[in-house]
Design an enzyme around this catalytic site. Structure first.
Site, short mmCIF file in Angstrom:
data_model
loop_
_atom_site.label_atom_id
_atom_site.label_comp_id
_atom_site.label_asym_id
_atom_site.label_seq_id
_atom_site.Cartn_x
_atom_site.Cartn_y
_atom_site.Cartn_z
N ALA A 247 0.84 -1.20 0.00
CA ALA A 247 0.00 0.00 0.00
C ALA A 247 0.88 1.25 0.00
O ALA A 247 1.36 1.69 -1.04
CB ALA A 247 -0.96 -0.03 1.19
N ARG A 248 1.12 1.79 1.17
CA ARG A 248 2.03 2.91 1.36
C ARG A 248 2.81 2.65 2.65
O ARG A 248 2.25 2.14 3.63
CB ARG A 248 1.28 4.24 1.48
N ASP A 271 7.10 -3.96 0.02
CA ASP A 271 7.38 -3.35 -1.27
C ASP A 271 7.39 -1.83 -1.15
O ASP A 271 7.84 -1.14 -2.06
CB ASP A 271 6.34 -3.78 -2.31
N GLU A 276 11.14 5.96 1.69
CA GLU A 276 11.39 5.04 0.59
C GLU A 276 12.47 5.61 -0.32
O GLU A 276 12.28 6.69 -0.89
CB GLU A 276 10.09 4.85 -0.19
N HIS A 295 9.50 -1.15 -4.51
CA HIS A 295 8.24 -0.61 -5.05
C HIS A 295 8.02 -1.12 -6.48
O HIS A 295 7.72 -0.35 -7.40
CB HIS A 295 8.27 0.92 -5.04
N LEU A 296 8.16 -2.44 -6.63
CA LEU A 296 8.05 -3.04 -7.96
C LEU A 296 6.75 -3.82 -8.16
O LEU A 296 6.52 -4.38 -9.24
CB LEU A 296 9.25 -3.95 -8.24
#
Length: 339
Positions: A247-248, A271, A276, A295-296
């Site tokens: 999500a975040r 992820d 980040e 973040h893929l």
């Protein structure tokens, strides 16, 4: 028949990643667009002229924010089609544009597919406790006694908790249906009947955290969900459980998560993080019970073509006078913005 003028506004490298030759040709047939022109700023005179002439704004990641001062008076803009989650993210005053008759669409559904696929893969692997198994195998270099494996190992009749019936959350729920899993859902905006139609059971957040072998996060980042998963919620997770976050990063209290992971009691698949990427000295880089990916989960490589095709479909629908397949309420998007 005169074709409406359209213009790209996004990262200059993005159109070639999103649109293959066929979709670029379709865009040129449907609109008057220079597919080599990509607006990544709106301060120069040529950029403002291109925007002022456009009836359709095809925007995407890294798009410059369209401010009221950037638009001609009266504005020719009639539609914003966003190659991403929320068209309003690139608009200073989306509600005002909606009032003036501008309509919008986005490719959120297209981008949700790879995120849901990544999540499904990680859920199934987490229930097999792959991290623990590969570490133990590398250490012992011997075949383990599979008959002695605990009964809570594997994907038969295990409990998976999904936090947030967002577009991605709903896609994950759909992908989980064929499996012999008990799926719980926490989402305060849904009724029990609505959850049932999604193939799941609605429960309080604490109940979900305490019962689930895998907890997968899919809530949007809002003032209410920032650090929603904190020390108390993490402590409720069973020993050997896995937290998955696509999500975040900020929906989780990162310090509390690291403290819990440090004990080795739970695993995590992250992820997204906050910040980040994680700080260079963050323990997330070195903990054995963490899968850390950059973040893929969202669209990458050829998957981006799905977004490009969705955007092109919406452009064609708009120019043909048809309603969008994936409309966005600009006024509602403005109200949901994180402050």
């Amino acid at each position: 028949m005169t074709r409406p003028r359209a213009v790209f506004a996004m990262n200059p490298r993005l159109p070639r990643a999103l649109f293959h030759a066929e979709t670029l040709a379709r865009l040129r047939r449907a609109t008057d667009i220079d597919t080599e022109l990509v607006l990544d700023e709106l301060d120069s005179a040529p950029a403002r002229k291109a925007l002022a002439d456009a009836e359709i704004l095809i925007a995407g990641w890294d798009a410059p924010v369209v401010r009221t001062a950037h638009l001609a008076a009266p504005s020719r803009l009639r539609a914003v089609i966003y190659a991403g989650g929320v068209a309003a993210t690139c608009l200073e005053d989306p509600a005002a544009l909606a009032t003036s008759g501008v309509v919008a669409a986005n490719a959120r559904a297209a981008n949700s597919t790879p995120v849901a696929e990544y999540t499904l893969a990680m859920i199934l692997l987490a229930n097999k406790r792959i991290l623990f198994a590969q570490h133990a195998y590398r250490t012992s270099r011997k075949r383990p006694d599979h008959f002695a494996a605990p009964t809570d190992l594997g994907n038969y009749r295990q409990t998976v908790g999904v936090v947030g019936a967002s577009t991605v959350g709903r896609a994950v729920l759909s992908l989980l249906r064929p499996f012999d899993l008990d799926v719980l859902l926490y989402d305060p905006t849904l009724s029990h009947e609505q959850a049932g139609r999604l193939g799941t059971r609605l429960v309080p957040l604490d109940t979900l955290m305490a019962r689930s072998r895998v907890v997968s996060l899919h809530q949007p980042l809002t003032p209410q969900t920032r650090r929603q998963i904190g020390a108390r919620q993490l402590a409720l997770m069973p020993n050997g459980a896995t937290l998955i976050n696509t999500a975040r990063g900020a929906v989780v209290d990162q310090d509390a998560l690291i403290r819990e992971l440090r004990t080795g009691r739970i695993d995590a698949v992250l992820d997204v993080t906050d910040p980040e990427p994680p700080a260079a000295d963050s323990e997330l880089w070195t903990l054995d019970n963490v899968v850390l990916t950059p973040h893929l989960a969202g669209s990458m490589g050829g998957e981006l073509h799905r977004i490009g095709e969705t955007v092109t479909d919406e452009v064609e629908r708009f120019t043909a006078g048809k309603p969008f397949a994936h409309p966005e309420d600009l006024a509602a998007s403005a109200r949901k913005r994180v402050r």
